[in-house]
Design a protein around this motif. Structure first.
Motif, PDB file in Angstrom:
ATOM      1  N   CYS A   1      -0.057  15.933 -14.374  1.00 40.55           N
ATOM      2  CA  CYS A   1       0.289  15.951 -15.795  1.00 40.55           C
ATOM      3  C   CYS A   1       1.567  16.750 -16.050  1.00 40.55           C
ATOM      4  O   CYS A   1       1.779  17.816 -15.470  1.00 40.55           O
ATOM      5  CB  CYS A   1      -0.859  16.553 -16.610  1.00 40.55           C
ATOM      6  N   LYS A   2       2.426  16.238 -16.925  1.00 39.03           N
ATOM      7  CA  LYS A   2       3.613  16.956 -17.382  1.00 39.03           C
ATOM      8  C   LYS A   2       3.211  17.893 -18.521  1.00 39.03           C
ATOM      9  O   LYS A   2       2.363  17.531 -19.338  1.00 39.03           O
ATOM     10  CB  LYS A   2       4.670  15.977 -17.904  1.00 39.03           C
ATOM     11  N   PRO A   3       3.837  19.067 -18.645  1.00 37.76           N
ATOM     12  CA  PRO A   3       4.781  19.645 -17.677  1.00 37.76           C
ATOM     13  C   PRO A   3       4.025  20.184 -16.466  1.00 37.76           C
ATOM     14  O   PRO A   3       2.868  20.588 -16.579  1.00 37.76           O
ATOM     15  CB  PRO A   3       5.450  20.777 -18.473  1.00 37.76           C
ATOM     16  N   PHE A   4       4.680  20.200 -15.319  1.00 36.36           N
ATOM     17  CA  PHE A   4       4.018  20.656 -14.101  1.00 36.36           C
ATOM     18  C   PHE A   4       4.902  21.670 -13.383  1.00 36.36           C
ATOM     19  O   PHE A   4       6.116  21.740 -13.602  1.00 36.36           O
ATOM     20  CB  PHE A   4       3.700  19.488 -13.173  1.00 36.36           C
ATOM     21  N   ASN A   5       4.274  22.452 -12.543  1.00 36.56           N
ATOM     22  CA  ASN A   5       4.992  23.406 -11.713  1.00 36.56           C
ATOM     23  C   ASN A   5       5.670  22.641 -10.575  1.00 36.56           C
ATOM     24  O   ASN A   5       5.032  21.836  -9.898  1.00 36.56           O
ATOM     25  CB  ASN A   5       4.010  24.447 -11.162  1.00 36.56           C
ATOM     26  N   SER A   6       6.954  22.884 -10.384  1.00 35.80           N
ATOM     27  CA  SER A   6       7.695  22.136  -9.364  1.00 35.80           C
ATOM     28  C   SER A   6       7.117  22.354  -7.971  1.00 35.80           C
ATOM     29  O   SER A   6       7.134  21.445  -7.131  1.00 35.80           O
ATOM     30  CB  SER A   6       9.176  22.527  -9.388  1.00 35.80           C
TER      31      SER A   6
ATOM     32  N   THR B   1       0.824  -1.215   0.000  1.00 36.83           N
ATOM     33  CA  THR B   1       0.000   0.000   0.000  1.00 36.83           C
ATOM     34  C   THR B   1       0.858   1.266   0.000  1.00 36.83           C
ATOM     35  O   THR B   1       0.429   2.311   0.485  1.00 36.83           O
ATOM     36  CB  THR B   1      -0.934   0.012   1.225  1.00 36.83           C
ATOM     37  N   ILE B   2       2.076   1.176  -0.522  1.00 36.61           N
ATOM     38  CA  ILE B   2       2.940   2.362  -0.592  1.00 36.61           C
ATOM     39  C   ILE B   2       2.234   3.444  -1.414  1.00 36.61           C
ATOM     40  O   ILE B   2       1.735   3.167  -2.507  1.00 36.61           O
ATOM     41  CB  ILE B   2       4.296   2.020  -1.245  1.00 36.61           C
ATOM     42  N   PRO B   3       2.171   4.691  -0.934  1.00 38.23           N
ATOM     43  CA  PRO B   3       1.532   5.764  -1.711  1.00 38.23           C
ATOM     44  C   PRO B   3       2.217   5.958  -3.065  1.00 38.23           C
ATOM     45  O   PRO B   3       3.444   5.881  -3.160  1.00 38.23           O
ATOM     46  CB  PRO B   3       1.711   6.999  -0.825  1.00 38.23           C
ATOM     47  N   ILE B   4       1.402   6.213  -4.094  1.00 40.17           N
ATOM     48  CA  ILE B   4       1.935   6.360  -5.452  1.00 40.17           C
ATOM     49  C   ILE B   4       1.357   7.607  -6.107  1.00 40.17           C
ATOM     50  O   ILE B   4       0.138   7.794  -6.138  1.00 40.17           O
ATOM     51  CB  ILE B   4       1.606   5.125  -6.313  1.00 40.17           C
ATOM     52  N   LEU B   5       2.251   8.467  -6.606  1.00 44.87           N
ATOM     53  CA  LEU B   5       1.879   9.650  -7.376  1.00 44.87           C
ATOM     54  C   LEU B   5       2.228   9.372  -8.829  1.00 44.87           C
ATOM     55  O   LEU B   5       3.389   9.152  -9.178  1.00 44.87           O
ATOM     56  CB  LEU B   5       2.636  10.880  -6.866  1.00 44.87           C
ATOM     57  N   MET B   6       1.213   9.367  -9.709  1.00 45.45           N
ATOM     58  CA  MET B   6       1.425   9.089 -11.125  1.00 45.45           C
ATOM     59  C   MET B   6       1.737  10.377 -11.878  1.00 45.45           C
ATOM     60  O   MET B   6       1.125  11.421 -11.618  1.00 45.45           O
ATOM     61  CB  MET B   6       0.173   8.461 -11.732  1.00 45.45           C
ATOM     62  N   LEU B   7       2.679  10.285 -12.830  1.00 42.18           N
ATOM     63  CA  LEU B   7       3.003  11.389 -13.726  1.00 42.18           C
ATOM     64  C   LEU B   7       2.710  10.958 -15.157  1.00 42.18           C
ATOM     65  O   LEU B   7       2.941   9.809 -15.518  1.00 42.18           O
ATOM     66  CB  LEU B   7       4.485  11.764 -13.618  1.00 42.18           C
ATOM     67  N   THR B   8       2.200  11.876 -15.965  1.00 42.83           N
ATOM     68  CA  THR B   8       1.953  11.544 -17.360  1.00 42.83           C
ATOM     69  C   THR B   8       2.051  12.785 -18.234  1.00 42.83           C
ATOM     70  O   THR B   8       1.754  13.891 -17.784  1.00 42.83           O
ATOM     71  CB  THR B   8       0.563  10.905 -17.553  1.00 42.83           C
ATOM     72  N   ALA B   9       2.475  12.568 -19.477  1.00 49.29           N
ATOM     73  CA  ALA B   9       2.502  13.664 -20.449  1.00 49.29           C
ATOM     74  C   ALA B   9       1.190  13.743 -21.197  1.00 49.29           C
ATOM     75  O   ALA B   9       0.978  14.642 -22.007  1.00 49.29           O
ATOM     76  CB  ALA B   9       3.657  13.453 -21.429  1.00 49.29           C
ATOM     77  N   ARG B  10       0.279  12.805 -20.945  1.00 49.46           N
ATOM     78  CA  ARG B  10      -1.009  12.764 -21.636  1.00 49.46           C
ATOM     79  C   ARG B  10      -2.091  13.387 -20.749  1.00 49.46           C
ATOM     80  O   ARG B  10      -2.371  12.901 -19.664  1.00 49.46           O
ATOM     81  CB  ARG B  10      -1.377  11.311 -21.960  1.00 49.46           C
TER      82      ARG B  10
END
Length: 229
Positions: A103-108, A75-84
């Motif tokens: 979503c990419k690009p994102f503000n740091s 159950t480790i927390p997961i943050l998904m990143l995508t360019a779509r």
């Protein structure tokens, strides 16, 4: 678990991975790097991070496939990143067990805010780490193990989360909305019977009580109630 919070960064774009590593470590976190799903699995055999930042689009095994595999194991927390920028991808990721989606690009700064928010939620849930002993039912959250009449139960991630929450509120009615948010990480919507389906599967694995009734009772219009003994 390491004492300093550690993030596992998974992305096949090496330059992006190194840039992400530099930024995150400037904020005081430790990082582990993986440029493929298989490398991520190797890292997870050695250490358990506090959070995984996982890219959606990767060759061989993509982020969604890795997410599905991980949710069968932990159950480790997961943050998904995508360019779509696709709502269907986002919804599918959340339904499969992602804690958040960016979503990419994102503000740091937004990335950092989301990381902190997820870790805060994880820290608040540490009270749930203590094991549950209800005589015929024993649950060990640190290992996500469930023993029913001294036999280990083979549960899906969602079934485990449902049973854990019901067991922590033994004898009390738990609403479907609360169960959905805890087990599926999303609010219940109109005509959504996901919780009913998962509870049905869970009931089949628990069997019937001595009086012939299911251990998980349906309270019409209100939710579910776990009764043992």
């Amino acid at each position: 678990m390491l004492t300093q919070q550690t993030l596992l960064l998974v992305d096949d774009d090496t330059s992006f991975l190194l840039m992400l590593k530099e930024y995150i470590e400037q904020e005081g976190y430790q990082t582990l790097l993986a440029s493929s799903a298989h490398m991520a699995l190797e890292q997870l055999q050695r250490l358990e991070p506090d959070l995984i930042i996982l890219d959606y689009m990767m060759p061989t095994m993509n982020g969604l496939e890795l997410l599905t595999l991980l949710r069968q194991q932990n159950t480790i927390p997961i943050l998904m990143l995508t360019a779509r920028d696709d709502d269907q991808d986002r919804i599918k990721g959340l339904e499969m067990g992602a804690d958040d989606y960016l979503c990419k690009p994102f503000n740091s700064r937004e990335l950092l805010a989301r990381i902190k928010a997820i870790l805060r939620r994880t820290e608040r849930s540490t009270a749930f780490i203590r094991h549950i002993d209800l005589k015929i039912l024993k649950i060990f959250p640190e290992r996500t193990q469930v023993f029913w009449h001294e036999q280990e139960l083979d549960l899906t991630h969602t079934e485990y989360k449902l049973l854990e929450l019901l067991a922590r509120q033994i004898g009390f009615i738990v609403s479907k909305q609360e169960l959905s948010i805890y087990a599926l990480r999303r609010p219940l919507v109109l005509y959504d019977r996901s919780i009913d389906v998962h509870v049905g599967h869970l009931r089949a694995k628990l069997g019937l009580a001595p009086d012939g009734a299911p251990y998980i009772r349906t309270i019409r219009g209100r939710g579910y109630q776990l009764l043992i003994g």
